[in-house]
Design an enzyme around this catalytic site. Structure first.
Site: not given
Ligand code: ARG
Length: 469
Positions: A168, A289, A295, A302
């Site tokens: 979980h 970024s 970043k 991704e």
């Protein structure tokens, strides 16, 4: 008018099937029905299939040896033209098959027109796709094995590294990072098996089915199959020209592979976040970024996760393409190629990215350890300890629950409590409890086949390496 335009507006009588037509194909319809824009990637396999077909035709006496040699020479010349960029693909010639055949006839004259004896584009295209896919499967299998080998090396390196195991997405029990990576490995073992299983049904030869019913020439399908490295010819001519199960099976293998890569990606994205901070992905697999200078984004995982969508979509496209087709060949089947080609390209790219990236992952063992401690991950070990001292499991569960509540209030892990503190909850607890409350004690205790203990991880890596060879 350019030459390209002129050749694109060949009249119907110039088309290989133009005999029964009295007006040229509508210009839009010509473009709408053409597949040459995407099926030209089959040129190599189309020519290989044609050479085998001509060889067989000569063997059974349909072509003379001289005609065969002329055709083979001509086809080799066409291939050279294509590879040298000298081939002008013509939309009016519809597809890769008719383009190549027309150019063959340009080169060698009338004998070129004999190549298509005893076959049809229907069995030809089915054969070409199978030859193409068989080659791609072999490339994909190698890339998959490279990724698997990289995972095994990383798992071995991280056999002793302890991280929290989750259910979980809540801290459950400590596991070794190597063990977690071997879970990924098992998914890939099943993918590799599925790929080889799929290859068996790809590697059968439809050629000889002709348009749908077979041919009146005395063809030797076993010979052609042997020449092309197929395991055998297909059994039924109607099925041969209409079957695309093999492409669906391949896309289904691919969808499941991508589902696995997507799950790995999700974990890598989580683990590289500041909140988890379990691993470092080298800069070369990340991007920055344009607005936030701090970043470092895990773009490769991704994007792999994102590309899963299109691969799953291609599987659905093919299933839907086939679901209502009556026997035998229908033009619908031309729509099999783009989903299949894009699936091949996409999974090759994703596998390459993963096979390059996995060995470069750096575990942040200290952070993993802190996280494993933070979530009372050895609570089950304390319960098991109590059971071994004679406490019924349900009571043990209750005792540990109270100990954890105390730990939460005190902001301390079980292993950081004193013996006296632990004994408030059960007097069977002794000094030896600390052997099981440590993270090392917990993982080492799960020392059986398939368990997380470091020596089990090393043994599993050794077995997997032997099987991978
Ligand atoms: N371009 C077609 C395809 O991809 C080749 C077969 C066409 N056959 C036909 N009779 N129109 O499926």
């Amino acid at each position: 008018m350019t030459d390209q335009k002129k050749s694109d507006q060949a009249t119907s009588s110039e088309k290989p099937w133009g005999g029964r037509f009295s007006e040229p194909t509508d210009a839009f319809v010509e473009r709408f029905t053409a597949s040459v824009g995407f099926d030209q990637r089959l040129y190599h396999h189309d020519i290989t299939g044609s050479i085998a077909h001509a060889t067989m035709l000569a063997k059974v006496g349909v072509l003379t040896d001289a005609e065969r040699d002329q055709i083979i020479e001509g086809l080799k010349g066409v291939k050279e033209d294509i590879e040298a960029g000298r081939f002008e693909w013509s939309v009016s010639l519809e597809d890769v098959h008719m383009n190549i055949e027309a150019r063959l006839t340009d080169r060698i004259g009338i004998t070129g027109k004999k190549l298509h004896t005893g076959r049809s584009r229907n069995d030809q295209v089915a054969t070409d796709i199978r030859l193409y896919l068989r080659d791609e499967i072999d490339v994909i299998a190698e890339e998959l094995a490279r990724l698997q080998a990289g995972l095994l090396d990383l798992a071995e390196r991280e056999a002793d590294t302890i991280m929290p195991g989750f259910t979980h997405l809540q801290t459950a029990q400590p596991v070794t990072f190597g063990h977690h990576l071997l879970a990924w490995y098992e998914m890939l073992v099943r993918d590799a098996d599925r790929l080889q299983d799929c290859r068996k049904r790809v590697n059968v030869m439809p050629l000889g089915a002709a348009a749908l019913a077979g041919t009146t020439y005395p063809i030797d399908r076993n010979l052609t199959a042997e020449l092309l490295g197929f395991d055998r010819p297909t059994e039924n001519s109607l099925d041969s020209v209409s079957d695309r199960d093999f492409a669906i099976e391949f896309c289904s293998f691919a969808a499941l592979l991508m589902t696995h890569l997507s799950r790995f990606s999700e974990e890598l994205v989580l683990w590289t976040s500041a909140q988890f901070d379990f691993i470092d992905l080298p800069d070369r697999f990340c991007t920055g970024s344009s607005i936030m200078p701090q970043k470092k984004n895990p773009d490769v995982p991704e994007l792999v996760r994102g590309k899963t969508g299109r691969v799953n979509g291609h599987l659905i496209s093919l299933l839907t393409l086939m679901k209502s087709q009556p026997l035998a060949y229908n033009k619908d089947n031309q729509e099999d190629k783009e989903p299949l080609f894009d699936t091949v390209d996409t999974i090759k790219g994703c596998l390459k990215a993963y096979a390059d990236m996995i060995p470069a992952i750096k575990a942040k063992a200290d952070n993993m350890r802190v996280a494993a401690k933070r979530g009372f991950s050895t609570a089950t070990d304390l319960a098991d300890y109590l059971v071994k001292k004679g406490v019924p499991f349900r009571d043990a569960h209750e005792i540990v629950g109270k100990s954890v509540a105390f730990g939460v209030a005190e902001s301390r892990d079980l292993s950081e409590m004193t013996l006296e503190e632990l004994q408030q909850f059960s007097d069977v607890i002794g000094e030896d409890v600390f052997d099981v409350l440590t993270l090392e004690g917990s993982v080492q205790a799960r020392d059986h086949l398939g368990g997380t203990a470091p020596n089990q991880v090393r043994a599993a890596v050794a077995r997997a390496r032997a099987a991978l060879k």
